[in-house]
Scaffold this motif. Structure first.
Motif, PDB file in Angstrom:
ATOM      1  N   TRP A 186       0.830  -1.207   0.000  1.00 34.44           N
ATOM      2  CA  TRP A 186       0.000   0.000   0.000  1.00 34.44           C
ATOM      3  C   TRP A 186       0.862   1.253   0.000  1.00 34.44           C
ATOM      4  O   TRP A 186       0.523   2.252  -0.622  1.00 34.44           O
ATOM      5  N   ASP A 243     -12.641  -6.570  -8.413  1.00 37.55           N
ATOM      6  CA  ASP A 243     -12.027  -6.149  -7.161  1.00 37.55           C
ATOM      7  C   ASP A 243     -10.504  -6.207  -7.262  1.00 37.55           C
ATOM      8  O   ASP A 243      -9.937  -7.116  -7.878  1.00 37.55           O
ATOM      9  N   GLU A 287     -11.535  -1.718 -10.006  1.00 37.51           N
ATOM     10  CA  GLU A 287     -11.213  -1.022  -8.767  1.00 37.51           C
ATOM     11  C   GLU A 287      -9.695  -0.908  -8.651  1.00 37.51           C
ATOM     12  O   GLU A 287      -9.027  -1.785  -8.119  1.00 37.51           O
ATOM     13  N   TRP A 289      -7.559   1.476  -6.840  1.00 38.22           N
ATOM     14  CA  TRP A 289      -7.620   2.554  -5.848  1.00 38.22           C
ATOM     15  C   TRP A 289      -6.233   3.162  -5.730  1.00 38.22           C
ATOM     16  O   TRP A 289      -5.401   2.753  -4.935  1.00 38.22           O
ATOM     17  N   THR A 290      -5.988   4.175  -6.554  1.00 34.89           N
ATOM     18  CA  THR A 290      -4.660   4.772  -6.618  1.00 34.89           C
ATOM     19  C   THR A 290      -4.774   6.141  -7.274  1.00 34.89           C
ATOM     20  O   THR A 290      -5.864   6.705  -7.366  1.00 34.89           O
ATOM     21  N   ILE A 295      -4.160   4.760 -12.610  1.00 27.19           N
ATOM     22  CA  ILE A 295      -5.479   4.285 -13.036  1.00 27.19           C
ATOM     23  C   ILE A 295      -5.553   4.232 -14.561  1.00 27.19           C
ATOM     24  O   ILE A 295      -6.065   3.267 -15.142  1.00 27.19           O
ATOM     25  N   PHE A 317     -11.155   7.313  -8.188  1.00 34.02           N
ATOM     26  CA  PHE A 317     -10.968   7.630  -6.773  1.00 34.02           C
ATOM     27  C   PHE A 317     -10.448   9.057  -6.559  1.00 34.02           C
ATOM     28  O   PHE A 317     -10.947   9.766  -5.673  1.00 34.02           O
ATOM     29  N   GLU A 321     -12.460  12.265  -4.423  1.00 35.48           N
ATOM     30  CA  GLU A 321     -11.907  13.097  -3.355  1.00 35.48           C
ATOM     31  C   GLU A 321     -12.086  14.579  -3.666  1.00 35.48           C
ATOM     32  O   GLU A 321     -12.428  15.376  -2.777  1.00 35.48           O
ATOM     33  N   THR A 357     -18.759   8.028  -2.817  1.00 33.89           N
ATOM     34  CA  THR A 357     -18.166   7.042  -1.911  1.00 33.89           C
ATOM     35  C   THR A 357     -18.673   5.666  -2.303  1.00 33.89           C
ATOM     36  O   THR A 357     -19.619   5.528  -3.076  1.00 33.89           O
ATOM     37  N   ASN A 358     -18.030   4.636  -1.750  1.00 32.36           N
ATOM     38  CA  ASN A 358     -18.529   3.278  -1.891  1.00 32.36           C
ATOM     39  C   ASN A 358     -18.429   2.578  -0.539  1.00 32.36           C
ATOM     40  O   ASN A 358     -18.240   3.221   0.495  1.00 32.36           O
ATOM     41  N   ASP A 360     -16.240   1.004   0.957  1.00 35.88           N
ATOM     42  CA  ASP A 360     -14.977   1.076   1.697  1.00 35.88           C
ATOM     43  C   ASP A 360     -14.706   2.466   2.275  1.00 35.88           C
ATOM     44  O   ASP A 360     -13.685   2.664   2.937  1.00 35.88           O
ATOM     45  N   HIS A 361     -15.571   3.411   2.009  1.00 36.23           N
ATOM     46  CA  HIS A 361     -15.366   4.790   2.461  1.00 36.23           C
ATOM     47  C   HIS A 361     -16.301   5.143   3.615  1.00 36.23           C
ATOM     48  O   HIS A 361     -17.397   4.607   3.718  1.00 36.23           O
TER      49      HIS A 361
END
Length: 555
Positions: A186, A243, A287, A289-290, A295, A317, A321, A357-358, A360-361
């Motif tokens: 991560w 995912d 997905e 997430w970066t 992306i 993502f 934000e 959001t989804n 995980d947020h």
């Protein structure tokens, strides 16, 4: 950034045909070009659909056990889209994304034990096929989570793989005789272990030991994954949300060897080609997430496949934000800059997947402290930008996070009314409702013209009423060079031009002057307190009260 007079700022969803260098002037006085855009390079349903993410366990319980199920979801489909374009009480979404619905030992379902069986808490395979049929009858598509980076450690494949080094499925997972010591990729400071001891060896599981990674270098695993995709496509699925797309195939430890490898991109090309061969218009949503530069490559090449030969939709993502930041701070500069970065990074001809959001947020209503004006702004932004907006269930009524710190608090039951069971269940909910559900629920907002729910419905209908707003390009009229409390842009498709102006702030603002050819033919969505734009020759000025939006079609 170079002057906007000498550079064209547009979203990469559409092809640039000409760049006319003026004369449109945003609120801060710096010149901004007009940009003429052609039609999208591919016009597939998923490139402009409004998606709605559903956690089945939390949406509607049909049998009183406190857990949502497929039968309950079917009973609520008319809320999402009743199939009648003449009614206005439904939300009007075009597609559903179901979080994992396959057999799993966990509440969330991201650790699968049987990819061909619906989770018994939710119903049966026959129930799922009925859901697809009922959704299709109303004009909605259905995509499902397909988690192929890893399985559950209880999956029979892993049990067989772990039994012996000589197992026929040993190479279906990634094993090592020693612990290579890789950490979770991560960030540079991650301390999470990724190799887990079992039976005298170590297996790789980037998330945790209960989710061992499949070995997608093994041809038999790749073929099985493709077969499973075909299995569900044949049962009525219209595509897949994919995912953890960055982490499929590792080459070494560290940030570059455990994420975004060339082998991972090659697999997605192979998988996408298979899905297109089975169902050419199936949606694939990644997905990753970066950041934006990482992306963008997940679209792949557009040389032979206009929508991209890897994943034709990727969740944005970084844009999410910036939308929330703009709504919270009343400043659209960061959002404008992000659109500019997308233009420079994304392949021309691809579609974006914006969202707030989804699962995980922390929910957007909690991030925005439940402030009505900020929630209105966030909704207005995500539903007027290009691409395929994704809504998370409950966002449309301002659902807050639960009170705990775990992920379940982001996935609490849907509040349909103010009763003890919230209209969700006649039993005890599997997890507690979020705070304020007694007042923040669907029934309270269904017939209230100024409610957040009514805004979502009206904006979605405005999108559907305008090809340019639904699937057109974007010309940014707001400067990227300084703080701005307004965000203005043109959405264009063929002969239709639509002007969109948002006031992001908490006080009235004057937007313009904009030098735009043509007249305002009709309002598509205008807050009741917004006055009609004022024209002086070819120059337009618009006064917008706090937290309002105006959308007009230009003649």
């Amino acid at each position: 950034m170079p002057s906007l007079r000498s550079s064209c700022l547009l979203l990469p969803l559409f092809t640039l045909t000409s760049c006319v260098t003026g004369p449109a002037t945003p609120v801060d006085g710096s010149p901004t070009p007009r940009v003429e855009l052609a039609a999208p390079t591919a016009n597939l349903w998923y490139q402009h659909a409004v998606f709605y993410e559903v956690f089945v366990r939390s949406f509607q319980d049909s049998n009183g056990d406190g857990k949502g199920d497929l039968a309950g979801l079917i009973s609520r489909l008319d809320y999402l889209n009743d199939g009648d374009p003449n009614t206005t009480s439904d939300l009007g979404v075009d597609a559903l994304w179901l979080m994992p619905v396959f057999d799993s030992p966990s509440y969330h379902g991201y650790d699968t034990t049987n990819y061909e069986r619906i989770e018994p808490d939710y119903g049966t395979n026959a129930d799922f096929e009925r859901l697809c049929a009922e959704a299709h009858r109303r004009g909605m598509r259905v995509i499902v989570d397909l988690v192929i980076n890893h399985t559950s450690s209880q999956h029979p494949w892993f049990q067989e793989s772990a039994a012996s080094p000589e197992s026929a499925k040993r190479d279906w997972y990634v094993w090592s005789p020693v612990d290579p010591g890789w950490r979770q990729p991560w960030d540079l400071f991650s301390q999470g272990a990724t190799w887990h001891p079992l039976n005298g060896a170590y297996y790789y599981g980037v998330f945790w030991g209960g989710m061992p990674d499949l070995n997608l270098r093994t041809p038999a695993v790749r073929e099985e994954v493709k077969r499973l995709a075909s299995f569900w496509l044949d049962k009525g699925v219209d595509g897949f949300r994919l995912d953890a797309v960055r982490y499929l195939i590792e080459t070494s430890g560290g940030l570059t060897g455990q994420a975004d490898t060339a082998e991972t991109h090659a697999f997605w090309k192979e998988f996408a080609a298979h899905v297109r061969s089975v169902k050419p218009d199936a949606a694939l949503v990644g997905e990753a997430w970066t950041n934006t530069p990482l992306i963008a490559p997940y679209y792949g090449s557009t040389a032979q496949v206009p929508q991209g030969d890897e994943l034709p939709l990727n969740f944005n993502f970084p844009l999410a934000e910036e939308i929330i930041k703009a709504a919270r701070l009343g400043n659209g500069n960061g959002l404008a800059l992000k659109l500019s970065e997308m233009r420079s990074r994304y392949p021309v001809g691809v579609a974006d997947a914006p969202f707030l959001t989804n699962h995980d947020h922390v929910r957007v209503a909690t991030q925005l402290d439940g402030k009505p004006g900020a929630l209105v702004t966030a909704a207005s932004l995500v539903l007027t930008l290009p691409g395929s907006p994704f809504l998370y269930y409950g966002e449309e009524v301002g659902l807050l996070n639960g009170t705990t710190q775990n992920d379940e608090a982001k996935r609490t039951p849907m509040p349909w009314d103010g009763s003890t069971g919230g209209g969700f269940t006649s039993g005890t909910p599997w997890f507690a409702f979020a705070p304020g559900h007694e007042n923040t629920h669907v029934a309270a907002q269904m017939t209230a013209p100024g409610s957040l729910l009514s805004r979502y419905r009206d904006l979605i209908r405005a999108r559907h009423a305008s090809p340019a707003l639904e699937r057109g390009g974007l010309t940014l009229l707001t400067s990227t060079q300084s703080r701005t409390s307004t965000l203005a842009f043109l959405r264009t498709l063929e002969g239709e031009r639509v002007l969109v102006v948002h006031n992001l702030g908490d006080s009235a603002e004057n937007a313009g002057p904009f030098e735009l050819e043509g007249d305002l033919a009709e309002p598509l969505f205008v807050d009741s307190s917004v006055r009609a734009p004022e024209r002086d020759g070819g120059t337009w000025r618009i006064t917008l009260p706090a937290r309002t939006t105006g959308i007009w079609r230009l003649r």
